[in-house]
Write a protein that holds these residues in place. Structure first.
Motif, PDB file in Angstrom:
ATOM      1  N   VAL A  71       0.885  26.803  43.700  1.00 36.17           N
ATOM      2  CA  VAL A  71       0.762  26.259  42.351  1.00 36.17           C
ATOM      3  C   VAL A  71      -0.708  25.966  42.076  1.00 36.17           C
ATOM      4  CG1 VAL A  71       1.567  24.498  40.740  1.00 36.17           C
ATOM      5  CG2 VAL A  71       3.018  25.172  42.676  1.00 36.17           C
ATOM      6  N   LEU A  72      -1.270  26.627  41.078  1.00 41.10           N
ATOM      7  CA  LEU A  72      -2.676  26.442  40.725  1.00 41.10           C
ATOM      8  C   LEU A  72      -2.782  25.339  39.682  1.00 41.10           C
ATOM      9  CD1 LEU A  72      -3.765  30.177  40.472  1.00 41.10           C
ATOM     10  CD2 LEU A  72      -3.713  28.694  42.486  1.00 41.10           C
ATOM     11  N   CYS A  84      -6.656  32.086  42.090  1.00 39.40           N
ATOM     12  CA  CYS A  84      -5.590  33.084  41.971  1.00 39.40           C
ATOM     13  C   CYS A  84      -6.002  34.389  42.655  1.00 39.40           C
ATOM     14  CB  CYS A  84      -5.275  33.331  40.493  1.00 39.40           C
ATOM     15  SG  CYS A  84      -3.887  34.470  40.221  1.00 39.40           S
ATOM     16  N   GLU A  85      -7.223  34.822  42.437  1.00 39.89           N
ATOM     17  CA  GLU A  85      -7.722  36.042  43.060  1.00 39.89           C
ATOM     18  C   GLU A  85      -7.685  35.934  44.585  1.00 39.89           C
ATOM     19  OE1 GLU A  85     -11.763  38.851  43.027  1.00 39.89           O
ATOM     20  OE2 GLU A  85     -11.718  36.946  41.941  1.00 39.89           O
ATOM     21  N   LYS A  86      -8.070  34.774  45.089  1.00 46.43           N
ATOM     22  CA  LYS A  86      -8.070  34.585  46.538  1.00 46.43           C
ATOM     23  C   LYS A  86      -6.655  34.597  47.088  1.00 46.43           C
ATOM     24  CE  LYS A  86     -10.182  32.040  50.241  1.00 46.43           C
ATOM     25  NZ  LYS A  86     -11.326  31.209  50.622  1.00 46.43           N
ATOM     26  N   SER A  93       2.632  36.209  47.035  1.00 47.56           N
ATOM     27  CA  SER A  93       3.236  36.936  45.920  1.00 47.56           C
ATOM     28  C   SER A  93       3.782  36.019  44.838  1.00 47.56           C
ATOM     29  CB  SER A  93       4.369  37.846  46.433  1.00 47.56           C
ATOM     30  OG  SER A  93       5.340  37.072  47.127  1.00 47.56           O
ATOM     31  N   ASN A  94       4.109  34.792  45.202  1.00 43.91           N
ATOM     32  CA  ASN A  94       4.646  33.851  44.218  1.00 43.91           C
ATOM     33  C   ASN A  94       3.573  32.828  43.865  1.00 43.91           C
ATOM     34  OD1 ASN A  94       6.344  32.525  42.494  1.00 43.91           O
ATOM     35  ND2 ASN A  94       7.572  31.556  44.076  1.00 43.91           N
ATOM     36  N   ILE A  95       2.828  33.102  42.802  1.00 48.56           N
ATOM     37  CA  ILE A  95       1.718  32.258  42.379  1.00 48.56           C
ATOM     38  C   ILE A  95       1.997  31.753  40.965  1.00 48.56           C
ATOM     39  CG2 ILE A  95      -0.763  32.159  41.935  1.00 48.56           C
ATOM     40  CD1 ILE A  95      -1.022  34.575  43.852  1.00 48.56           C
TER      41      ILE A  95
END
Length: 369
Positions: A71-72, A84-86, A93-95
């Motif tokens: 979770v960002l 997110c890129e990292k 896969s679940n971001i």
């Protein structure tokens, strides 16, 4: 303990699947802490990845990455994009990168913060500005209580030690993150823009006698790496600064050749009546006892000298981990009028962004006759 209502729980679960392992990744903002609070209240297990301190390196250590939900929670879109890129490169896969979740967390936390407050909890003579009674209005996620003065409407964090505050400012990254500039960006465009902005706070209060002297004795409280002092020195001012962040101050001492004392003003032993101008920007709201610093500043000013302070006004971000005071228009004036003989205000407002919300500072000046 505050409970999460069924409606809040249902809405939260529309974002996150509880059967998966949860990783909270956030920058130097409080949304991640809001998520921590909601997860705890719902009894869900989670791990923390603090991008501000670790650059998300903890993500690299997690096994079975497909079993995790990342979770960002950084409010800064650039920070979220980097995280997110990292996470994608590492195989997650679940971001979840959902601005609606951030809004939800903010609303939930603020609601709980206000609901947690016991407004009948009155503290006698507790206001640090006017010594009037104060009542509890908010409890933040660090369980610190925000109180509001019944007279001057000053709001403040109750019972925080000076040692805790000093620990806030012990590294360079605090400076770089909050001012959006690199510590070694000397003499470039952002460096000069920073200096010119601070000069625009000071210049309305500079009198002809100071200008005729081509400067004067100038002290900056909370001078960071001394870049504004360097700018003033180039214009003929006799400058000195004090800064409790020793890492940041040392960079300025070594690279800009300015006089910075790595301590608080009350520890510097400046002689009384030494300065024509004492200036601070975004400092008073960080102090345990801001009024005492205003009083010390008066002692260090020459007759006719001025104390100039730029600070947030009417801010309500009670989750800001570094702000201990939330000045109202009334409490700012009350503080200055209790110490100085003449008060003036520069009405140009300087915006700053906190967790996606814009607040403004004002600049006030007190003169010692």
């Amino acid at each position: 303990m505050i409970q999460v209502s069924d409606s809040i729980a249902d809405r939260f679960l529309s974002f996150i699947k509880p059967e998966q392992n949860i990783v909270v990744a956030y920058g130097y903002q409080h949304h991640g802490r809001c998520l921590e609070k909601v997860l705890c209240m719902m009894g869900l297990q989670f791990e923390i990845v603090d991008d501000y301190h670790t650059d998300c390196k903890r993500l690299e250590d997690l096994d079975s990455k497909k079993e995790y939900t990342v979770v960002l929670c950084a409010s800064d879109e650039k920070v979220r994009a980097r995280m997110c890129e990292k996470a994608i490169k590492l195989g997650f896969s679940n971001i979840i990168d959902n601005k609606s979740l951030l809004v939800f967390l903010e609303e939930t936390n603020r609601y709980n913060g206000y609901e947690s407050a016991v407004r009948t909890n009155i503290s006698k003579n507790a206001c640090p500005i006017c010594e009037s009674d104060a009542y509890e209005i908010y409890v933040n996620i660090r369980k610190l209580r925000v109180k509001k003065c019944t007279d001057c409407e000053h709001e403040f964090i109750d019972e925080v030690s000076k040692e805790v505050v000093t620990g806030f400012y012990d590294d360079i990254r605090y400076f770089e993150k909050n001012y959006n500039i690199s510590i070694d960006d000397f003499f470039n465009e952002s460096f000069m823009e920073f200096c010119k902005t601070r000069m625009s706070m000071v210049s309305p209060f500079l009198t002809n006698d100071i200008k005729d002297k081509k400067g004067g004795a100038f002290l900056e409280i909370g001078c960071l790496d001394g870049r504004f002092l360097w700018y003033l020195k180039e214009q003929g001012f006799d400058v000195v600064g004090c800064e409790i962040n020793k890492s940041v101050a040392q960079v300025g001492i070594e690279n800009l050749g300015v006089d910075i004392r790595c301590m608080a003003i009350e520890e510097c032993n400046f002689e009384d009546e030494s300065f024509d101008i004492i200036f601070s920007s975004h400092v008073l709201e960080h102090l345990v006892d801001p009024l005492s610093i205003v009083k010390i500043s008066r002692e260090k000013l020459k007759h006719g000298g001025k104390f100039i302070a730029n600070l947030p006004c009417n801010e309500t971000d009670y989750e800001n981990p570094h702000h201990l005071h939330f000045f109202s228009n009334k409490s700012i004036l009350k503080a200055m009028e209790s110490v100085f003989d003449e008060i003036s205000i520069h009405h140009e407002k300087f915006p700053y962004l906190v967790n996606g919300e814009i607040f403004y500072t004002i600049t006030v000046c007190g003169k010692k006759n």
